[in-house]
Motif scaffolding. Structure first.
Motif, PDB file in Angstrom:
ATOM      1  N   ARG A   1      67.212  23.664  42.085  1.00 50.28           N
ATOM      2  CA  ARG A   1      67.024  22.956  40.813  1.00 50.28           C
ATOM      3  C   ARG A   1      65.610  22.397  40.694  1.00 50.28           C
ATOM      4  O   ARG A   1      64.985  22.476  39.627  1.00 50.28           O
ATOM      5  CB  ARG A   1      68.049  21.828  40.681  1.00 50.28           C
TER       6      ARG A   1
ATOM      7  N   ARG B   1      63.197  25.304  39.951  1.00 52.32           N
ATOM      8  CA  ARG B   1      63.392  25.777  38.583  1.00 52.32           C
ATOM      9  C   ARG B   1      62.800  24.788  37.576  1.00 52.32           C
ATOM     10  O   ARG B   1      62.128  25.176  36.623  1.00 52.32           O
ATOM     11  CB  ARG B   1      64.881  25.991  38.318  1.00 52.32           C
ATOM     12  N   LYS B   2      63.028  23.496  37.801  1.00 51.82           N
ATOM     13  CA  LYS B   2      62.446  22.469  36.920  1.00 51.82           C
ATOM     14  C   LYS B   2      60.921  22.496  36.977  1.00 51.82           C
ATOM     15  O   LYS B   2      60.248  22.313  35.957  1.00 51.82           O
ATOM     16  CB  LYS B   2      62.948  21.080  37.306  1.00 51.82           C
TER      17      LYS B   2
ATOM     18  N   LEU C   1      59.058  25.149  37.488  1.00 48.56           N
ATOM     19  CA  LEU C   1      58.617  26.290  36.690  1.00 48.56           C
ATOM     20  C   LEU C   1      58.668  25.967  35.193  1.00 48.56           C
ATOM     21  O   LEU C   1      57.706  26.216  34.458  1.00 48.56           O
ATOM     22  CB  LEU C   1      59.475  27.521  37.000  1.00 48.56           C
ATOM     23  N   LEU C   2      59.768  25.406  34.735  1.00 47.62           N
ATOM     24  CA  LEU C   2      59.917  25.097  33.310  1.00 47.62           C
ATOM     25  C   LEU C   2      58.913  24.041  32.856  1.00 47.62           C
ATOM     26  O   LEU C   2      58.316  24.165  31.791  1.00 47.62           O
ATOM     27  CB  LEU C   2      61.348  24.636  33.025  1.00 47.62           C
ATOM     28  N   LYS C   3      58.726  23.021  33.676  1.00 50.28           N
ATOM     29  CA  LYS C   3      57.789  21.943  33.334  1.00 50.28           C
ATOM     30  C   LYS C   3      56.356  22.453  33.249  1.00 50.28           C
ATOM     31  O   LYS C   3      55.533  21.918  32.511  1.00 50.28           O
ATOM     32  CB  LYS C   3      57.886  20.854  34.402  1.00 50.28           C
TER      33      LYS C   3
ATOM     34  N   PHE D   1      56.525  27.978  32.392  1.00 48.18           N
ATOM     35  CA  PHE D   1      57.127  29.285  32.633  1.00 48.18           C
ATOM     36  C   PHE D   1      58.325  29.462  31.719  1.00 48.18           C
ATOM     37  O   PHE D   1      59.049  28.510  31.427  1.00 48.18           O
ATOM     38  CB  PHE D   1      57.583  29.413  34.093  1.00 48.18           C
ATOM     39  N   LEU D   2      58.529  30.683  31.254  1.00 51.13           N
ATOM     40  CA  LEU D   2      59.685  31.023  30.429  1.00 51.13           C
ATOM     41  C   LEU D   2      60.601  31.939  31.226  1.00 51.13           C
ATOM     42  O   LEU D   2      60.131  32.839  31.919  1.00 51.13           O
ATOM     43  CB  LEU D   2      59.242  31.732  29.153  1.00 51.13           C
ATOM     44  N   MET D   3      61.902  31.729  31.094  1.00 51.85           N
ATOM     45  CA  MET D   3      62.852  32.558  31.820  1.00 51.85           C
ATOM     46  C   MET D   3      63.024  33.896  31.106  1.00 51.85           C
ATOM     47  O   MET D   3      63.345  33.944  29.923  1.00 51.85           O
ATOM     48  CB  MET D   3      64.205  31.854  31.932  1.00 51.85           C
TER      49      MET D   3
ATOM     50  N   TYR E   1      60.837  34.475  36.025  1.00 54.03           N
ATOM     51  CA  TYR E   1      60.126  33.618  35.072  1.00 54.03           C
ATOM     52  C   TYR E   1      58.731  34.168  34.836  1.00 54.03           C
ATOM     53  O   TYR E   1      58.188  34.866  35.683  1.00 54.03           O
ATOM     54  CB  TYR E   1      60.048  32.183  35.604  1.00 54.03           C
TER      55      TYR E   1
ATOM     56  N   LYS F   1      54.695  33.388  32.893  1.00 50.52           N
ATOM     57  CA  LYS F   1      53.763  32.458  32.261  1.00 50.52           C
ATOM     58  C   LYS F   1      52.508  33.205  31.851  1.00 50.52           C
ATOM     59  O   LYS F   1      51.996  34.045  32.580  1.00 50.52           O
ATOM     60  CB  LYS F   1      53.399  31.328  33.223  1.00 50.52           C
TER      61      LYS F   1
END
Length: 101
Positions: free
Chosen positions: A21, A24-25, A27-29, A32-34, A40, A42
């Motif tokens: 988790r 993954r957080k 990457l998103l922060k 990065f887009l899934m 992912y 970017k």
């Protein structure tokens, strides 16, 4: 350019799931887009930006598991084939219901 991150992380223990988790957080922060599960992507403006992105992923990688990075040009990324399978529904339409009755 695009930076693709592929990862396969263990999720057996609670600590493993916490690390998953957290990664993954991260990457998103960081923008990065899934694309699909554990893949992912970017956008990077140039090779200097790519180097920064790669360094940040290295710094935030989990202790266990496999993380892979791939850098491709926009032209290469645009050539990606996207194949979508048939959509299956559990709901029967009226013709199918008549056959069952």
């Amino acid at each position: 350019m695009r930076v693709l991150v592929f990862f396969d992380l263990p999720v057996i223990t609670e600590e493993n799931r916490r690390e998953y988790r957290k990664f993954r957080k991260f990457l998103l922060k960081n923008g990065f887009l899934m694309l699909q599960e554990s893949v992912y992507c970017k956008l990077a403006l140039n090779s200097t930006a790519v180097r920064t992105i790669v360094d940040n992923v290295h710094k935030n990688k989990p202790e266990e598991g496999l993380v892979q990075l791939l850098t491709v040009t926009e032209k290469q990324y645009a050539k990606m084939d996207i194949i979508i399978g048939d959509i299956k529904s559990e709901v029967l339409d009226s013709d199918e219901r008549l056959v069952i009755l």
